[in-house]
Design a protein around this motif. Structure first.
Motif, PDB file in Angstrom:
ATOM      1  N   GLN A  59      -1.858  69.086 -13.205  1.00  0.00           N
ATOM      2  CA  GLN A  59      -1.310  69.781 -14.369  1.00  0.00           C
ATOM      3  C   GLN A  59       0.180  69.515 -14.554  1.00  0.00           C
ATOM      4  OE1 GLN A  59      -3.335  71.439 -16.486  1.00  0.00           O
ATOM      5  NE2 GLN A  59      -5.015  70.776 -15.143  1.00  0.00           N
ATOM      6  N   GLY A  60       0.736  68.647 -13.697  1.00  0.00           N
ATOM      7  CA  GLY A  60       2.158  68.351 -13.787  1.00  0.00           C
ATOM      8  C   GLY A  60       3.036  69.438 -13.194  1.00  0.00           C
ATOM      9  N   GLU A  61       2.459  70.293 -12.359  1.00  0.00           N
ATOM     10  CA  GLU A  61       3.188  71.411 -11.773  1.00  0.00           C
ATOM     11  C   GLU A  61       3.418  71.183 -10.286  1.00  0.00           C
ATOM     12  OE1 GLU A  61       0.737  74.751 -12.563  1.00  0.00           O
ATOM     13  OE2 GLU A  61       1.010  74.671 -14.742  1.00  0.00           O
ATOM     14  N   ASN A  62       4.399  71.883  -9.726  1.00  0.00           N
ATOM     15  CA  ASN A  62       4.653  71.810  -8.293  1.00  0.00           C
ATOM     16  C   ASN A  62       3.522  72.455  -7.514  1.00  0.00           C
ATOM     17  OD1 ASN A  62       7.109  70.606  -8.827  1.00  0.00           O
ATOM     18  ND2 ASN A  62       8.288  72.493  -8.615  1.00  0.00           N
ATOM     19  N   GLY A  63       3.264  71.923  -6.329  1.00  0.00           N
ATOM     20  CA  GLY A  63       2.274  72.519  -5.458  1.00  0.00           C
ATOM     21  C   GLY A  63       2.863  73.674  -4.661  1.00  0.00           C
ATOM     22  N   ARG A  64       1.980  74.507  -4.132  1.00  0.00           N
ATOM     23  CA  ARG A  64       2.406  75.629  -3.290  1.00  0.00           C
ATOM     24  C   ARG A  64       1.390  75.799  -2.167  1.00  0.00           C
ATOM     25  NH1 ARG A  64       6.518  78.483  -5.463  1.00  0.00           N
ATOM     26  NH2 ARG A  64       6.967  78.154  -7.686  1.00  0.00           N
ATOM     27  N   TYR A  65       1.904  76.078  -0.959  1.00  0.00           N
ATOM     28  CA  TYR A  65       1.021  76.273   0.179  1.00  0.00           C
ATOM     29  C   TYR A  65       1.732  77.135   1.213  1.00  0.00           C
ATOM     30  CZ  TYR A  65       3.926  72.852   2.608  1.00  0.00           C
ATOM     31  OH  TYR A  65       4.987  72.193   3.193  1.00  0.00           O
ATOM     32  N   ARG A  66       0.947  77.703   2.095  1.00  0.00           N
ATOM     33  CA  ARG A  66       1.487  78.478   3.211  1.00  0.00           C
ATOM     34  C   ARG A  66       1.222  77.698   4.490  1.00  0.00           C
ATOM     35  NH1 ARG A  66      -1.516  83.879   3.163  1.00  0.00           N
ATOM     36  NH2 ARG A  66       0.011  84.406   4.783  1.00  0.00           N
ATOM     37  N   ALA A  67       2.282  77.445   5.248  1.00  0.00           N
ATOM     38  CA  ALA A  67       2.171  76.649   6.465  1.00  0.00           C
ATOM     39  C   ALA A  67       1.666  77.499   7.622  1.00  0.00           C
ATOM     40  CB  ALA A  67       3.523  76.043   6.818  1.00  0.00           C
ATOM     41  N   TYR A  68       0.741  76.929   8.375  1.00  0.00           N
ATOM     42  CA  TYR A  68       0.170  77.621   9.530  1.00  0.00           C
ATOM     43  C   TYR A  68       1.141  77.572  10.706  1.00  0.00           C
ATOM     44  CZ  TYR A  68      -3.244  78.913  13.131  1.00  0.00           C
ATOM     45  OH  TYR A  68      -3.914  79.528  14.168  1.00  0.00           O
ATOM     46  N   ASP A  69       1.338  78.720  11.353  1.00  0.00           N
ATOM     47  CA  ASP A  69       2.170  78.830  12.546  1.00  0.00           C
ATOM     48  C   ASP A  69       1.255  78.700  13.762  1.00  0.00           C
ATOM     49  OD1 ASP A  69       3.623  79.791  14.793  1.00  0.00           O
ATOM     50  OD2 ASP A  69       4.947  80.946  13.491  1.00  0.00           O
ATOM     51  N   TRP A  70       1.380  77.592  14.494  1.00  0.00           N
ATOM     52  CA  TRP A  70       0.466  77.312  15.607  1.00  0.00           C
ATOM     53  C   TRP A  70       0.735  78.188  16.825  1.00  0.00           C
ATOM     54  CZ3 TRP A  70      -3.779  74.124  15.520  1.00  0.00           C
ATOM     55  CH2 TRP A  70      -3.956  73.394  14.344  1.00  0.00           C
ATOM     56  N   VAL A  71       1.887  78.825  16.872  1.00  0.00           N
ATOM     57  CA  VAL A  71       2.191  79.744  17.976  1.00  0.00           C
ATOM     58  C   VAL A  71       1.721  81.154  17.639  1.00  0.00           C
ATOM     59  CG1 VAL A  71       4.026  80.773  19.361  1.00  0.00           C
ATOM     60  CG2 VAL A  71       4.162  78.352  18.724  1.00  0.00           C
ATOM     61  N   ALA A  72       2.078  81.631  16.442  1.00  0.00           N
ATOM     62  CA  ALA A  72       1.687  82.984  16.018  1.00  0.00           C
ATOM     63  C   ALA A  72       0.242  83.042  15.543  1.00  0.00           C
ATOM     64  CB  ALA A  72       2.613  83.458  14.902  1.00  0.00           C
ATOM     65  N   ARG A  73      -0.366  81.882  15.279  1.00  0.00           N
ATOM     66  CA  ARG A  73      -1.761  81.779  14.814  1.00  0.00           C
ATOM     67  C   ARG A  73      -1.975  82.510  13.481  1.00  0.00           C
ATOM     68  NH1 ARG A  73      -6.068  80.468  18.578  1.00  0.00           N
ATOM     69  NH2 ARG A  73      -5.171  79.556  20.461  1.00  0.00           N
ATOM     70  N   ARG A  74      -1.067  82.312  12.564  1.00  0.00           N
ATOM     71  CA  ARG A  74      -1.228  82.866  11.220  1.00  0.00           C
ATOM     72  C   ARG A  74      -0.404  82.032  10.244  1.00  0.00           C
ATOM     73  NH1 ARG A  74       2.223  86.845  13.679  1.00  0.00           N
ATOM     74  NH2 ARG A  74       4.348  86.743  12.830  1.00  0.00           N
ATOM     75  N   PHE A  75      -0.730  82.177   8.960  1.00  0.00           N
ATOM     76  CA  PHE A  75       0.000  81.453   7.929  1.00  0.00           C
ATOM     77  C   PHE A  75       1.316  82.160   7.612  1.00  0.00           C
ATOM     78  CE2 PHE A  75      -4.260  79.745   7.198  1.00  0.00           C
ATOM     79  CZ  PHE A  75      -3.977  78.397   7.033  1.00  0.00           C
ATOM     80  N   GLY A  76       2.334  81.362   7.359  1.00  0.00           N
ATOM     81  CA  GLY A  76       3.648  81.896   7.046  1.00  0.00           C
ATOM     82  C   GLY A  76       3.856  82.067   5.560  1.00  0.00           C
ATOM     83  N   PRO A  77       5.104  82.240   5.138  1.00  0.00           N
ATOM     84  CA  PRO A  77       5.408  82.441   3.716  1.00  0.00           C
ATOM     85  C   PRO A  77       5.117  81.188   2.904  1.00  0.00           C
ATOM     86  CG  PRO A  77       7.411  82.200   4.992  1.00  0.00           C
ATOM     87  CD  PRO A  77       6.305  82.318   5.986  1.00  0.00           C
ATOM     88  N   GLU A  78       4.984  81.378   1.610  1.00  0.00           N
ATOM     89  CA  GLU A  78       4.641  80.277   0.713  1.00  0.00           C
ATOM     90  C   GLU A  78       5.789  79.270   0.611  1.00  0.00           C
ATOM     91  OE1 GLU A  78       2.126  80.603  -3.162  1.00  0.00           O
ATOM     92  OE2 GLU A  78       4.224  80.748  -3.758  1.00  0.00           O
ATOM     93  N   ALA A 102       6.351  68.209  -7.470  1.00  0.00           N
ATOM     94  CA  ALA A 102       5.553  67.135  -8.066  1.00  0.00           C
ATOM     95  C   ALA A 102       6.480  65.956  -8.346  1.00  0.00           C
ATOM     96  CB  ALA A 102       4.877  67.635  -9.342  1.00  0.00           C
ATOM     97  N   ALA A 103       6.969  65.347  -7.279  1.00  0.00           N
ATOM     98  CA  ALA A 103       7.935  64.257  -7.359  1.00  0.00           C
ATOM     99  C   ALA A 103       7.231  62.952  -7.731  1.00  0.00           C
ATOM    100  CB  ALA A 103       8.655  64.119  -6.017  1.00  0.00           C
ATOM    101  N   PRO A 104       7.994  61.918  -8.079  1.00  0.00           N
ATOM    102  CA  PRO A 104       7.363  60.639  -8.402  1.00  0.00           C
ATOM    103  C   PRO A 104       6.478  60.093  -7.285  1.00  0.00           C
ATOM    104  CG  PRO A 104       9.630  60.639  -9.163  1.00  0.00           C
ATOM    105  CD  PRO A 104       9.448  61.904  -8.363  1.00  0.00           C
ATOM    106  N   VAL A 105       6.912  60.260  -6.024  1.00  0.00           N
ATOM    107  CA  VAL A 105       6.085  59.894  -4.869  1.00  0.00           C
ATOM    108  C   VAL A 105       6.063  61.079  -3.914  1.00  0.00           C
ATOM    109  CG1 VAL A 105       5.725  58.319  -2.944  1.00  0.00           C
ATOM    110  CG2 VAL A 105       6.732  57.452  -5.073  1.00  0.00           C
ATOM    111  N   VAL A 106       4.875  61.464  -3.476  1.00  0.00           N
ATOM    112  CA  VAL A 106       4.704  62.518  -2.481  1.00  0.00           C
ATOM    113  C   VAL A 106       3.846  61.952  -1.352  1.00  0.00           C
ATOM    114  CG1 VAL A 106       3.743  64.801  -1.988  1.00  0.00           C
ATOM    115  CG2 VAL A 106       4.896  64.380  -4.173  1.00  0.00           C
ATOM    116  N   LEU A 107       4.288  62.149  -0.124  1.00  0.00           N
ATOM    117  CA  LEU A 107       3.552  61.672   1.047  1.00  0.00           C
ATOM    118  C   LEU A 107       2.757  62.811   1.654  1.00  0.00           C
ATOM    119  CD1 LEU A 107       6.400  59.625   2.797  1.00  0.00           C
ATOM    120  CD2 LEU A 107       4.802  58.855   1.034  1.00  0.00           C
TER     121      LEU A 107
END
Length: 207
Positions: free
Chosen positions: A93-112, A117-122
């Motif tokens: 849709q031409g919009e920025n993505g959003r996700y919550r990163a998983y904390d491997w120590v706390a075993r839960r997802f963190g803040p968003e 949506a840059a010209p190249v995203v890896l």
């Protein structure tokens, strides 16, 4: 000419090093909305994160999504839904993505977090070039290192405290690539040399 998602690419322009690769990727047609989504896949411990960071710098600071941020202890490879809804659909849709990163120590997802949506995203991680993601990719790269060597490097990096995790990971990775291999579909192989990287073109299958 090769065809990917209906877009022509010229194999004569294949890159030989990281700087060449950055120019090559930036010239490809967009693959997910305005974004050229590039996957860096390979076995755990093969050097994907380090290489993606160097490639991102060569691209002038391209955003990098680490799949370790979408996976969890219980869902090592069941992250496709989070990638689709948080990143792929917004990009289309031409919009920025959003996700919550998983904390491997706390075993839960963190803040968003926001993924521009840059010209190249890896997107880097084991399974980045899986079947469900390939239709959205401008290019698929494979880090060329045998799994035995990759796993040995990864375990040395993480230390003996994660031996049990690595035992489970090896089984999960083998099962994943058995049913959903990436390497046969990669356009380019990345080999780490004593000084820098070498990027080679390879013939690939089509889905």
């Amino acid at each position: 000419m090769n065809e990917r998602n209906g877009r022509a690419t010229d194999p004569a322009r294949h890159p030989a090093g990281v700087e060449d690769l950055a120019r090559y990727l930036a010239a490809l047609p967009p693959s997910a909305g305005p974004v050229r989504l590039v996957a860096v896949d390979g076995h755990a411990g093969s050097g994907k994160t380090t290489f993606a960071g160097r490639l991102a710098r060569a691209l002038g600071g391209a955003p990098v999504l680490h799949l370790d941020d979408l996976a969890t202890h219980e869902e090592l490879f069941e992250w496709t839904g989070r990638l689709r809804t948080g990143v792929l659909e917004p990009f289309l849709q031409g919009e920025n993505g959003r996700y919550r990163a998983y904390d491997w120590v706390a075993r839960r997802f963190g803040p968003e977090r926001e993924l521009p949506a840059a010209p190249v995203v890896l997107v880097e991680g084991v399974g980045a070039g899986r079947r469900d993601v390939r239709p959205y990719l401008a290019c698929l790269l494979w880090m060329e290192l045998p799994h035995e060597d990759s796993w040995a490097r990864g375990q040395l990096r993480d230390g003996p405290g994660l031996t049990e995790f690595w035992d489970g990971w090896k089984r999960a990775e083998q099962a994943h690539f058995l049913t959903d291999p990436t390497r046969p579909f990669a356009e380019l192989l990345v080999l780490q040399r004593k000084e820098g990287y070498e990027v080679l073109e390879m013939p690939r299958k089509t889905d």
